[in-house]
Scaffold this active site. Structure first.
Site: not given
Ligand SMILES: *Cc1c(COP(=O)(O)O)cnc(C)c1O
Length: 398
Positions: A139, A224, A253
């Site tokens: 994700f 990520d 985040k």
């Molecule tokens: C939440 C998340 C994203 C995307 O972040 P947004 O601010 O919603 O675009 C990307 N990678 C990971 C691992 C995430 O948990």
């Protein structure tokens, strides 16, 4: 119709139905606590998917927001502002990378990493049609390019055509990744621990093996850390559990301290310096309001030792969950306060468990049908966690 139904009804009438939230309408938040429209209090055990590591409305972060709101809030990158440099200096110091490029959302940070990797490949290897290896059940956000390499059919259905240049291999399988490397491979992009997939911890040494693979083939390793970063897993970044350092990191985040969207790409000079004026940008990226908030968010992590707290409380939490010996539970996994409890298929899905926890004053969210994700704000105390465990026991132990 009560007030909760009314508030939910309006949203259903005027917005897209792209979410299925729990039926609770929140009106206030402070620390680990939130209040609904009828005044009922809940412990927030999701923390906006790790955006609230510092808790709701941390006083220091709110003060930074208010103080900066009284000065200047956005300048655009057409001009300089006095906040961006201090923020990014702090970010680089704490994360151990020499440069960072600020964006707003996580998906934008990931897109920035992909653009950097592609341009780096052109400059250093002359590759214009490079491929990036990603992992199954990943994700990384919701933009077209990012969903182009999702293995979740629902994320893609109806949204094509997609961006080419990605190869998906099973998560946690270094042999499969090795076999996928070709002359065209320029990078590997992965979550050091997968969040949305259901809190998946890869085999020990997996990241180390990827680091070695990337070194061998002169490929970039991109992590990520949008969900796993900033202490969530008991280390500042989750890749630190394996004692390695990637070439590029996407963060977001909790970088915004739970009040403002702030994301970034981190790397050293060699990669970051591929960008020249006009190559890439964002109107709001690096704005002084976000920068002031981001700097305060980092200071809170440091001053309150939240990474160490996450490590210690995470061990305690997992131990206590395991001791419950719940007949409904297939597996309990995680690191730090990044914990997934997988419900056995024969005991139904995780959603009804989350609804029962909600009735008991604990807000959690299921992920991928079977898993309850516990990711409380890292400012939670052991006493509060013990209280949460009492409610969890009522739901997990018949
Ligand atoms: C939440 C998340 C994203 C995307 O972040 P947004 O601010 O919603 O675009 C990307 N990678 C990971 C691992 C995430 O948990």
């Amino acid at each position: 119709m009560n007030r909760t139904e009314q508030a939910i009804g309006v949203v259903n009438d005027v917005s897209a139905k792209n979410y299925k939230p729990l039926p609770v309408v929140l009106v206030e938040g402070q620390g680990i606590w939130v209040k609904d429209i009828d005044g009922k209090e809940y412990m927030d055990m999701l923390a906006a998917y790790s955006s609230l590591n510092q808790g709701h409305r941390h006083p220091k972060i709110i003060k930074a927001l208010k103080d900066q709101a009284d000065k200047v809030t956005i300048t655009s990158r057409a001009f300089h502002n006095d906040q961006m440099g201090d923020f990014l200096r702090k970010l680089c110091d704490m994360s151990g990378f020499s440069k960072s490029l600020p964006m707003n959302t996580g998906a934008e940070a990931v897109e920035t990493c992909i653009k950097a990797a592609r341009k780096w490949a052109l400059k250093t290897k002359g590759i214009t049609d490079g491929e990036i290896i990603v992992c199954s059940d990943n994700f990384h956000g919701r933009t077209i390019t990012v969903i182009s390499f999702s293995s979740e059919p629902q994320y893609r259905e109806g949204f094509g055509p997609f961006t080419p240049g990605f190869v998906i291999v099973p998560y946690g399988d270094i042999k499969a990744m090795e076999a996928a490397v070709t002359d065209k491979t320029i990078a590997v992009l992965l979550e050091p621990m997968q969040g949305e997939a259901g809190v998946i911890v890869p085999p020990a040494g997996y990241l180390k093996d990827i680091r070695a693979l990337c070194d061998k083939h002169k490929m970039l390793m991109i992590c990520d850390e949008i969900q796993t970063g900033f202490g969530r897993t008991g280390k500042f970044f989750a890749f630190m559990h394996d004692g390695i350092r990637p070439d590029i990191v996407a963060i977001g985040k909790a970088l915004g301290g739970g009040v403002y969207p702030v994301s970034a790409m981190l790397s050293d000079d060699e990669v970051m310096d591929v960008f020249r004026p006009g190559d890439h940008g964002s109107t709001f990226g690096g704005n002084p309001l976000g920068a002031a908030v981001g700097k305060a968010a980092l200071e809170v992590l440091e001053e309150e030792n939240l990474t160490q707290k996450s490590y210690e409380l995470g061990e305690f939490f997992i131990d206590e969950l395991k001791k419950m010996n719940s007949p409904y539970v297939k597996e309990i996994r995680g690191k730090g306060l990044f914990i997934g409890v997988e419900i056995k298929k024969e005991c139904g899905e995780a959603r009804p468990f989350c609804e029962k926890l909600m009735d008991l004053g604990l807000l959690c969210k299921e992920t991928h049908q079977q898993t309850i994700r516990f990711t409380p704000p890292l400012v939670i105390t052991k006493e509060e966690l013990t209280k949460a465990l009492e409610s969890i026991r009522k739901v997990l132990v018949p």
